[in-house]
Design a protein around this motif. Sequence first.
Motif, PDB file in Angstrom:
ATOM      1  N   LEU A  73       8.541  14.678  -2.416  1.00  5.66           N
ATOM      2  CA  LEU A  73       9.141  14.113  -1.188  1.00  5.66           C
ATOM      3  C   LEU A  73       8.299  13.612  -0.543  1.00  5.66           C
ATOM      4  N   TYR A  74       6.640  13.179   0.142  1.00  4.73           N
ATOM      5  CA  TYR A  74       5.463  12.332   0.533  1.00  4.73           C
ATOM      6  C   TYR A  74       6.128  10.726  -0.242  1.00  4.73           C
ATOM      7  N   GLY A  75       5.985  11.537  -1.766  1.00  2.00           N
ATOM      8  CA  GLY A  75       6.448  10.550  -2.207  1.00  2.00           C
ATOM      9  C   GLY A  75       7.480   9.299  -2.047  1.00  2.00           C
ATOM     10  N   VAL A  76       8.466  10.575  -2.031  1.00  3.38           N
ATOM     11  CA  VAL A  76       9.882   9.039  -2.099  1.00  3.38           C
ATOM     12  C   VAL A  76       9.766   8.815  -0.229  1.00  3.38           C
ATOM     13  N   MET A  77       9.293   9.489   0.246  1.00  2.00           N
ATOM     14  CA  MET A  77       8.893   9.224   1.824  1.00  2.00           C
ATOM     15  C   MET A  77       7.694   7.870   2.067  1.00  2.00           C
ATOM     16  N   PHE A  78       7.337   7.709   1.351  1.00  2.00           N
ATOM     17  CA  PHE A  78       6.498   6.526   1.543  1.00  2.00           C
ATOM     18  C   PHE A  78       7.017   5.143   0.257  1.00  2.00           C
ATOM     19  N   THR A  79       8.091   5.320  -0.463  1.00  2.00           N
ATOM     20  CA  THR A  79       8.117   4.456  -1.082  1.00  2.00           C
ATOM     21  C   THR A  79       9.423   4.244  -0.928  1.00  2.00           C
ATOM     22  N   GLU A  80       9.763   4.856   0.438  1.00  2.00           N
ATOM     23  CA  GLU A  80      10.932   4.652   1.481  1.00  2.00           C
ATOM     24  C   GLU A  80      10.619   3.760   2.267  1.00  2.00           C
ATOM     25  N   PHE A  81       9.486   4.009   3.129  1.00  2.00           N
ATOM     26  CA  PHE A  81       8.769   3.374   3.723  1.00  2.00           C
ATOM     27  C   PHE A  81       8.413   1.977   3.176  1.00  2.00           C
ATOM     28  N   ALA A  82       7.842   1.552   1.881  1.00  2.32           N
ATOM     29  CA  ALA A  82       7.856   0.250   1.185  1.00  2.32           C
ATOM     30  C   ALA A  82       9.075  -0.437   1.382  1.00  2.32           C
ATOM     31  N   GLU A  83       9.973  -0.191   0.668  1.00  4.33           N
ATOM     32  CA  GLU A  83      11.177  -1.033   1.000  1.00  4.33           C
ATOM     33  C   GLU A  83      11.409  -1.323   1.522  1.00  4.33           C
ATOM     34  N   THR A  84      11.562  -0.544   3.194  1.00  2.00           N
ATOM     35  CA  THR A  84      11.890  -0.971   4.350  1.00  2.00           C
ATOM     36  C   THR A  84      10.900  -2.543   4.294  1.00  2.00           C
ATOM     37  N   LEU A  85       9.627  -1.912   4.752  1.00  2.00           N
ATOM     38  CA  LEU A  85       8.789  -3.076   4.960  1.00  2.00           C
ATOM     39  C   LEU A  85       8.715  -4.462   3.872  1.00  2.00           C
ATOM     40  N   GLU A  86       9.156  -4.479   2.742  1.00  2.00           N
ATOM     41  CA  GLU A  86       9.250  -5.458   1.926  1.00  2.00           C
ATOM     42  C   GLU A  86       9.873  -6.505   2.391  1.00  2.00           C
ATOM     43  N   GLY A  87       8.874  -7.864   2.050  1.00  2.00           N
ATOM     44  CA  GLY A  87       9.482  -8.992   2.257  1.00  2.00           C
ATOM     45  C   GLY A  87       9.517  -9.036   3.903  1.00  2.00           C
ATOM     46  N   LYS A  88       9.556  -7.663   4.428  1.00  2.00           N
ATOM     47  CA  LYS A  88       8.892  -8.671   6.351  1.00  2.00           C
ATOM     48  C   LYS A  88       7.961  -8.709   6.505  1.00  2.00           C
ATOM     49  N   ASP A  89       7.448  -9.994   7.344  1.00  2.00           N
ATOM     50  CA  ASP A  89       6.582 -10.469   7.664  1.00  2.00           C
ATOM     51  C   ASP A  89       5.625  -9.691   8.979  1.00  2.00           C
ATOM     52  N   VAL A  90       6.873  -9.631  10.279  1.00  2.00           N
ATOM     53  CA  VAL A  90       6.873  -9.200  11.127  1.00  2.00           C
ATOM     54  C   VAL A  90       7.201  -7.426  11.495  1.00  2.00           C
ATOM     55  N   VAL A  91       6.687  -6.386  11.698  1.00  2.05           N
ATOM     56  CA  VAL A  91       7.148  -4.941  12.111  1.00  2.05           C
ATOM     57  C   VAL A  91       7.404  -4.660  13.322  1.00  2.05           C
ATOM     58  N   ALA A 100       1.083  -1.279  -0.097  1.00  2.00           N
ATOM     59  CA  ALA A 100      -0.227   0.173   0.228  1.00  2.00           C
ATOM     60  C   ALA A 100       1.002   1.232   0.446  1.00  2.00           C
ATOM     61  N   PHE A 101       2.069   1.246   0.790  1.00  2.00           N
ATOM     62  CA  PHE A 101       2.740   2.941   0.855  1.00  2.00           C
ATOM     63  C   PHE A 101       3.656   2.796  -0.908  1.00  2.00           C
ATOM     64  N   ASP A 102       3.312   1.685  -1.503  1.00  2.00           N
ATOM     65  CA  ASP A 102       4.155   1.652  -2.773  1.00  2.00           C
ATOM     66  C   ASP A 102       3.867   2.012  -3.512  1.00  2.00           C
ATOM     67  N   THR A 103       1.987   2.041  -3.652  1.00  2.00           N
ATOM     68  CA  THR A 103       1.102   2.153  -4.420  1.00  2.00           C
ATOM     69  C   THR A 103       1.088   4.012  -4.493  1.00  2.00           C
ATOM     70  N   LEU A 104       1.033   4.033  -2.801  1.00  2.00           N
ATOM     71  CA  LEU A 104       1.089   5.708  -2.747  1.00  2.00           C
ATOM     72  C   LEU A 104       1.793   6.126  -2.746  1.00  2.00           C
ATOM     73  N   LEU A 118       1.914   9.495  -5.988  1.00  2.00           N
ATOM     74  CA  LEU A 118       2.624  10.962  -5.746  1.00  2.00           C
ATOM     75  C   LEU A 118       3.512  11.416  -6.494  1.00  2.00           C
ATOM     76  N   MET A 119       4.272  10.932  -6.699  1.00  2.00           N
ATOM     77  CA  MET A 119       5.578  11.013  -7.285  1.00  2.00           C
ATOM     78  C   MET A 119       4.952  11.656  -9.093  1.00  2.00           C
ATOM     79  N   THR A 120       4.132   9.988  -8.788  1.00  2.00           N
ATOM     80  CA  THR A 120       4.355  10.479 -10.415  1.00  2.00           C
ATOM     81  C   THR A 120       2.587  11.343 -10.778  1.00  2.00           C
ATOM     82  N   GLU A 121       2.179  11.278  -9.943  1.00  2.00           N
ATOM     83  CA  GLU A 121       0.300  12.275 -11.039  1.00  2.00           C
ATOM     84  C   GLU A 121       0.077  13.458 -10.349  1.00  2.00           C
TER      85      GLU A 121
END
Length: 215
Positions: free
Chosen positions: A83-101, A64-68, A72-75
């Motif tokens: 600014l928010y686009g890269v923030m949420f993309t970084e959020f997504a990359e950090t959580l990607e592949g992690k089952d538990v946070v 969901a963070f990746d979609t957002l 934000l970055m493209t549309e």
Amino acid sequence: MQTFLNAHAGDIVIAIADRIFENRAYLSEIDGKIGDGDHGVNMAKGFGMTSERLKTQDVSLAEAFDTLGTVLMTEIGGSMGPLYGVMFTEFAETLEGKDVVDARLFSTMLHMGLAGIQSIGSAKVGDKTLIDAFVPAIEAFDSTVAGGQSFADALAAMTEAADKGRDSTIDLVAKIGRASRLGERSLGVLDAGATSCALILKEIAKGVSGKLQAP
């Protein structure tokens, strides 16, 4: 230690989108006092598009963070999209592949989001930007965890610090962006970016708190 599952947590992003949409007029009103006056409109457009794409899906928070972030970055226009686009993309990359946070991973996510913003912008605390809400929020989260308190306590501290950071921008002179042209005339007005950032962090905290599981 309290944790939450990455899977099925994409509804947190939908809740953020709903909150931004509800506050679109307020955000644009604030922005109109020292900026272009389009912050709320642009944010509502991007978050609204994301919400429509996610409402029929059961996705992880990372997805969901990746979609957002992509939307934000493209549309959407304005300075806040990237600014928010890269923030949420970084959020997504950090959580990607992690089952538990857990709190530690969540902190890493916040720091990566901040690093993303700082990689494309030069703002620092005191410049009357979203950084004035985001940095103290991260610091409060980290210090609460370091003090041995729970994930939930740290989220509450993050929210409170973000609100205080937002409010601090009333007494700041804008040094970045269009508002910086006004100099001292930018005093006495909240920064729209700091205001939307506090809204976003509060909704993330609320959503995560509702999903926390006991150790």
